[in-house]
Design a protein around this motif. Sequence first.
Motif, PDB file in Angstrom:
ATOM      1  N   LEU A 126      11.269 -14.922 -13.853  1.00 41.43           N
ATOM      2  CA  LEU A 126      11.838 -15.557 -15.034  1.00 41.43           C
ATOM      3  C   LEU A 126      11.022 -16.742 -15.534  1.00 41.43           C
ATOM      4  CD1 LEU A 126      15.595 -15.444 -14.011  1.00 41.43           C
ATOM      5  CD2 LEU A 126      14.427 -13.974 -15.656  1.00 41.43           C
ATOM      6  N   GLN A 127       9.927 -17.039 -14.862  1.00 35.44           N
ATOM      7  CA  GLN A 127       9.154 -18.228 -15.225  1.00 35.44           C
ATOM      8  C   GLN A 127       8.695 -18.205 -16.682  1.00 35.44           C
ATOM      9  OE1 GLN A 127       5.870 -19.097 -12.641  1.00 35.44           O
ATOM     10  NE2 GLN A 127       5.089 -20.753 -13.917  1.00 35.44           N
ATOM     11  N   ARG A 128       8.192 -17.078 -17.147  1.00 37.64           N
ATOM     12  CA  ARG A 128       7.649 -17.004 -18.506  1.00 37.64           C
ATOM     13  C   ARG A 128       8.704 -17.297 -19.558  1.00 37.64           C
ATOM     14  NH1 ARG A 128       7.345 -10.813 -20.655  1.00 37.64           N
ATOM     15  NH2 ARG A 128       7.189 -12.016 -22.590  1.00 37.64           N
ATOM     16  N   TRP A 129       9.970 -16.991 -19.233  1.00 33.82           N
ATOM     17  CA  TRP A 129      11.044 -17.205 -20.204  1.00 33.82           C
ATOM     18  C   TRP A 129      11.507 -18.661 -20.254  1.00 33.82           C
ATOM     19  CZ3 TRP A 129      11.617 -13.550 -23.629  1.00 33.82           C
ATOM     20  CH2 TRP A 129      11.254 -12.245 -23.286  1.00 33.82           C
ATOM     21  N   CYS A 130      11.023 -19.466 -19.367  1.00 32.72           N
ATOM     22  CA  CYS A 130      11.418 -20.874 -19.333  1.00 32.72           C
ATOM     23  C   CYS A 130      10.320 -21.787 -19.876  1.00 32.72           C
ATOM     24  CB  CYS A 130      11.780 -21.282 -17.897  1.00 32.72           C
ATOM     25  SG  CYS A 130      13.204 -20.400 -17.234  1.00 32.72           S
TER      26      CYS A 130
END
Length: 415
Positions: free
Chosen positions: A302-306
């Motif tokens: 989920l890193q890219r979405w944050c």
Amino acid sequence: GLRARLLVDLGRAREVVDAASAAPPIGTGLGVATWRLWIGYARMGVGQRDAAVRELDAALQALGERDDARAAGVRARADQLLGNLAHDGGELEAASLHWASAAAGFVRAGEPLGGLALRGSLAGLAIVTFAGRPGIEHGRAAVRGLLAREQYDALATAALNLAQLLARHGEVDELDVLAKTITSVLGPWASPGARARVARVLAESDGARCLSAAPTSTAWLDARRAFERSARLLGAAELHAEAAEGHVRAAACARRHGRHDLAAVDLAAAGLEATRAGDDDPWRIAIEQAWIAIARRDRDRLQRWCEPAQLDRIDAWVRSGQLERAWAVARVVWGAASVRLPGEHPIRQRALQQLRRVQEIIMDKTPSSDRTAVRTSLWADGEREALRELLGDPVATSARPVAAATPSAAPSTWS
């Protein structure tokens, strides 16, 4: 002008462009306007977008005050092409205005079929822009008119657009009537593409039942089967972009039923169809992959979405009128932030603000009588664990199943 159109249809648009460049049209009148119209069409064919817009605007100016049926036909075609250019450029509000003007123009020109096809397109555009009620009216008119004229392929497309809007607005009874009518009209004799779209209409009906006050324990799984079947038929009909979307919808239903294994299979199929369609931005697939990661509490994925850039992209989608994409991104960014980041993190706070802002924009475009149904559909396939911080907020309460909105007073029969 008609010769120019024929050359473009034969893949020889460059010849028309070269001829127009060598001897630019001058003057005014119907003949000049028609010639400029098809020069604009040819420039579209060779990728000269800005020059095409100038040519089409010039065609409209060449008509002057002329207001007979032939002039109305030229205006309608110019508006239609300007709408196509705006749509391809992501200017969806401008596309809607041009297409609506073109649809009315075709009626004045005595060419109702062209107007009906455009009204079906306007219904499809309303899905993306959340212009729900006007879109439903366009869809109803298109379905009735195309049904009466036995234009079955265009009918199937218009019916699918209308079905998605009816599902979003809680018009479950009318959706069921539409599904039954289209199924009976477009039988084995219809084209593969038309039959595939009928299957997708039936899937939309099954999906709408998942949002009822008392869905069955297998409602999401039943909807997944229907979407997966329609996606396979769409792929077989070489409608690969639509097939990819259908597989994504199947994956979302599987995830909501708790079958992440099935969701993974559906997303793999969606990726294959997106590749076949030449889609270099399969954003729906990326969104559903993120929801699966949210459901699994997979923080690393989920890193890219944050990242702050995701929030900036939401603003861009809102400005261009692409509210469906803006909402999808805002919702998944919030979901990812709620799993990965602490409550006081500034990205998480910005994500919450963006989420509320986009929902408010959508609600402002939605009649008050439809807001409960639309709000429910907005959160239908999300992960409710991501809503904990919103308890007590209208967004959170809308995620609970509610009774479908009462169908509008407009006629709901299609035969």
